[in-house]
Design an enzyme around this catalytic site. Sequence first.
Site, PDB file in Angstrom:
ATOM      1  N   ALA A 147       0.866  -1.170   0.000  1.00 56.19           N
ATOM      2  CA  ALA A 147       0.000   0.000   0.000  1.00 56.19           C
ATOM      3  C   ALA A 147       0.909   1.227   0.000  1.00 56.19           C
ATOM      4  O   ALA A 147       2.066   1.151   0.423  1.00 56.19           O
ATOM      5  CB  ALA A 147      -0.877  -0.003   1.232  1.00 56.19           C
ATOM      6  N   GLU A 172      -0.726  -9.186  -0.565  1.00 52.72           N
ATOM      7  CA  GLU A 172      -2.150  -9.416  -0.283  1.00 52.72           C
ATOM      8  C   GLU A 172      -2.981  -9.380  -1.567  1.00 52.72           C
ATOM      9  O   GLU A 172      -3.919 -10.155  -1.737  1.00 52.72           O
ATOM     10  CB  GLU A 172      -2.643  -8.370   0.729  1.00 52.72           C
ATOM     11  CG  GLU A 172      -1.986  -8.556   2.088  1.00 52.72           C
ATOM     12  CD  GLU A 172      -2.240  -7.411   3.044  1.00 52.72           C
ATOM     13  OE1 GLU A 172      -1.926  -6.252   2.682  1.00 52.72           O
ATOM     14  OE2 GLU A 172      -2.758  -7.646   4.133  1.00 52.72           O
ATOM     15  N   GLU A 180       4.686  -5.035   7.106  1.00 55.98           N
ATOM     16  CA  GLU A 180       3.965  -3.962   7.813  1.00 55.98           C
ATOM     17  C   GLU A 180       4.450  -3.760   9.240  1.00 55.98           C
ATOM     18  O   GLU A 180       4.439  -2.643   9.762  1.00 55.98           O
ATOM     19  CB  GLU A 180       2.451  -4.257   7.826  1.00 55.98           C
ATOM     20  CG  GLU A 180       1.761  -4.094   6.480  1.00 55.98           C
ATOM     21  CD  GLU A 180       1.746  -5.357   5.629  1.00 55.98           C
ATOM     22  OE1 GLU A 180       2.546  -6.281   5.895  1.00 55.98           O
ATOM     23  OE2 GLU A 180       0.916  -5.426   4.708  1.00 55.98           O
TER      24      GLU A 180
HETATM   25  N1  CO8 Z   1       4.648   3.214  -0.673  1.00 58.10           N
HETATM   26  C1  CO8 Z   1       5.059   4.386  -1.223  1.00 58.10           C
HETATM   27  N2  CO8 Z   1       6.197   4.511  -1.938  1.00 58.10           N
HETATM   28  C2  CO8 Z   1       6.948   3.413  -2.087  1.00 58.10           C
HETATM   29  C3  CO8 Z   1       6.580   2.168  -1.538  1.00 58.10           C
HETATM   30  C4  CO8 Z   1       5.358   2.081  -0.800  1.00 58.10           C
HETATM   31  N3  CO8 Z   1       4.905   0.939  -0.267  1.00 58.10           N
HETATM   32  N4  CO8 Z   1       7.542   1.267  -1.844  1.00 58.10           N
HETATM   33  C5  CO8 Z   1       8.459   1.917  -2.563  1.00 58.10           C
HETATM   34  N5  CO8 Z   1       8.107   3.211  -2.719  1.00 58.10           N
HETATM   35  C6  CO8 Z   1       8.838   4.274  -3.436  1.00 58.10           C
HETATM   36  C7  CO8 Z   1      10.042   4.739  -2.642  1.00 58.10           C
HETATM   37  O1  CO8 Z   1       9.661   5.681  -1.671  1.00 58.10           O
HETATM   38  C8  CO8 Z   1      10.911   5.315  -3.744  1.00 58.10           C
HETATM   39  O2  CO8 Z   1      10.410   6.590  -4.068  1.00 58.10           O
HETATM   40  P1  CO8 Z   1      11.422   7.878  -4.126  1.00 58.10           P
HETATM   41  O3  CO8 Z   1      12.353   7.527  -5.248  1.00 58.10           O
HETATM   42  O4  CO8 Z   1      10.506   8.998  -4.427  1.00 58.10           O
HETATM   43  O5  CO8 Z   1      12.111   7.917  -2.825  1.00 58.10           O
HETATM   44  C9  CO8 Z   1      10.627   4.404  -4.924  1.00 58.10           C
HETATM   45  O6  CO8 Z   1       9.374   3.748  -4.634  1.00 58.10           O
HETATM   46  C10 CO8 Z   1      11.690   3.318  -5.110  1.00 58.10           C
HETATM   47  O7  CO8 Z   1      11.828   2.633  -3.874  1.00 58.10           O
HETATM   48  P2  CO8 Z   1      13.250   2.477  -3.124  1.00 58.10           P
HETATM   49  O8  CO8 Z   1      14.173   3.590  -3.474  1.00 58.10           O
HETATM   50  O9  CO8 Z   1      12.969   2.245  -1.670  1.00 58.10           O
HETATM   51  O10 CO8 Z   1      13.765   1.136  -3.828  1.00 58.10           O
HETATM   52  P3  CO8 Z   1      14.763   0.045  -3.206  1.00 58.10           P
HETATM   53  O11 CO8 Z   1      15.118  -0.862  -4.346  1.00 58.10           O
HETATM   54  O12 CO8 Z   1      15.862   0.691  -2.449  1.00 58.10           O
HETATM   55  O13 CO8 Z   1      13.870  -0.783  -2.132  1.00 58.10           O
HETATM   56  C11 CO8 Z   1      11.887  -1.922  -1.361  1.00 58.10           C
HETATM   57  C12 CO8 Z   1      12.775  -1.529  -2.576  1.00 58.10           C
HETATM   58  C13 CO8 Z   1      12.666  -2.887  -0.458  1.00 58.10           C
HETATM   59  C14 CO8 Z   1      10.650  -2.601  -1.896  1.00 58.10           C
HETATM   60  C15 CO8 Z   1      11.535  -0.638  -0.565  1.00 58.10           C
HETATM   61  O14 CO8 Z   1      11.018   0.334  -1.468  1.00 58.10           O
HETATM   62  C16 CO8 Z   1      10.510  -0.864   0.492  1.00 58.10           C
HETATM   63  O15 CO8 Z   1      10.837  -1.372   1.569  1.00 58.10           O
HETATM   64  N6  CO8 Z   1       9.233  -0.448   0.262  1.00 58.10           N
HETATM   65  C17 CO8 Z   1       8.182  -0.524   1.240  1.00 58.10           C
HETATM   66  C18 CO8 Z   1       7.690  -1.946   1.433  1.00 58.10           C
HETATM   67  C19 CO8 Z   1       6.618  -1.981   2.500  1.00 58.10           C
HETATM   68  O16 CO8 Z   1       6.860  -1.696   3.655  1.00 58.10           O
HETATM   69  N7  CO8 Z   1       5.397  -2.365   2.105  1.00 58.10           N
HETATM   70  C20 CO8 Z   1       4.280  -2.455   3.008  1.00 58.10           C
HETATM   71  C21 CO8 Z   1       3.487  -1.178   2.980  1.00 58.10           C
HETATM   72  S1  CO8 Z   1       2.149  -1.146   4.164  1.00 58.10           S
HETATM   73  C22 CO8 Z   1       0.958  -2.088   3.443  1.00 58.10           C
HETATM   74  O17 CO8 Z   1       1.105  -2.608   2.369  1.00 58.10           O
HETATM   75  C23 CO8 Z   1      -0.311  -2.246   4.211  1.00 58.10           C
HETATM   76  C24 CO8 Z   1      -1.368  -2.940   3.356  1.00 58.10           C
HETATM   77  C25 CO8 Z   1      -2.685  -2.989   4.031  1.00 58.10           C
HETATM   78  C26 CO8 Z   1      -3.457  -1.708   3.935  1.00 58.10           C
HETATM   79  C27 CO8 Z   1      -4.894  -1.954   4.272  1.00 58.10           C
HETATM   80  C28 CO8 Z   1      -5.603  -0.675   4.718  1.00 58.10           C
HETATM   81  C29 CO8 Z   1      -7.050  -0.928   5.138  1.00 58.10           C
END
Ligand code: CO8
Length: 258
Positions: free
Chosen positions: A66, A112, A132
């Site tokens: 998300a 998910e 998460e």
């Molecule tokens: N949300 C927003 N932006 C994101 C997300 C995300 N989940 N994942 C990556 N991005 C963005 C980064 O911020 C980055 O943007 P910018 O260049 O502007 O800084 C761009 O995508 C590229 O990402 P990275 O530079 O971080 O790329 P890396 O190769 O270094 O890392 C990863 C890749 C490991 C995937 C890393 O991006 C990461 O850890 N992302 C987050 C993963 C995460 O925590 N996901 C869970 C999110 S919470 C969730 O999904 C809850 C779901 C349930 C909701 C239900 C509500 C009712």
Amino acid sequence: MTEYQTIVVETRGRVGWITLNRPEALNALNSQVMRDVVDAATAFDADRGIGAIVVTGSERAFAAGADIKEMEAKTGVEMIVDGHFDAWWRFAEVRTPVIAAVSGYALGGGCELAMMCDIILAADTARFGQPEITLAVIPGMGGTQRLVRAIGYYKAAELVLTGRMMDAAEAERCGLVSRVVPAADLLAEASSVAESIAAKSLPSLYAAKAALDAALETTLAEGLRFERQAFAGLFSTADQKEGMAAFREKRRPDFTNG
Ligand code: CO8
């Protein structure tokens, strides 16, 4: 034709394709993505010309979860009252079989979303996880429920409580994905599986999916009753007569989806 902002939608024969397209955010699922995916999937579901749907992302990411930046400032009340992600439940209710073709990250909401599909095919580059807990929240789109059902309590608990990612081979070993293929072959493999499904009779596909869903949602006795009724109901379709006649006459069936 509906204009979508965050996905690319195509029809190839009887297969509907939905490709997540937010490369700048690794296909993070914001509310626009949700609206687009749900609208596209429900439109395919209403179309008798479609017998299977494929959902895929990019080579680097199916979806990295998300959208954290969109969610960050929300209050608990807003999450509940606005039902921020509620429409995803409509995606899970699509009757048409859905295949997730996963390359790269399928994390959080991305994992998910894959689990709301019926079949998960993975590239050897795929990485699955529910991170998460590292954000001080928990899965909110089915992760604690579907992951336990898919891979068992103990494996799911380890993933949800640590936030660790697993690679494609581990995901296949624990039964989350049905097959791992080289990344370059993923879309061709997804296409072939989807075409094989879409060639079947729609009423039997809908019945099979509903009965499989019942296995996850109800008791064995209820599920068996549901299956028996659904099985009997299919004998009122022209396609059942055609399918069985084709077997007897040693020819390919010509289904009319009725
Ligand atoms: N949300 C927003 N932006 C994101 C997300 C995300 N989940 N994942 C990556 N991005 C963005 C980064 O911020 C980055 O943007 P910018 O260049 O502007 O800084 C761009 O995508 C590229 O990402 P990275 O530079 O971080 O790329 P890396 O190769 O270094 O890392 C990863 C890749 C490991 C995937 C890393 O991006 C990461 O850890 N992302 C987050 C993963 C995460 O925590 N996901 C869970 C999110 S919470 C969730 O999904 C809850 C779901 C349930 C909701 C239900 C509500 C009712």
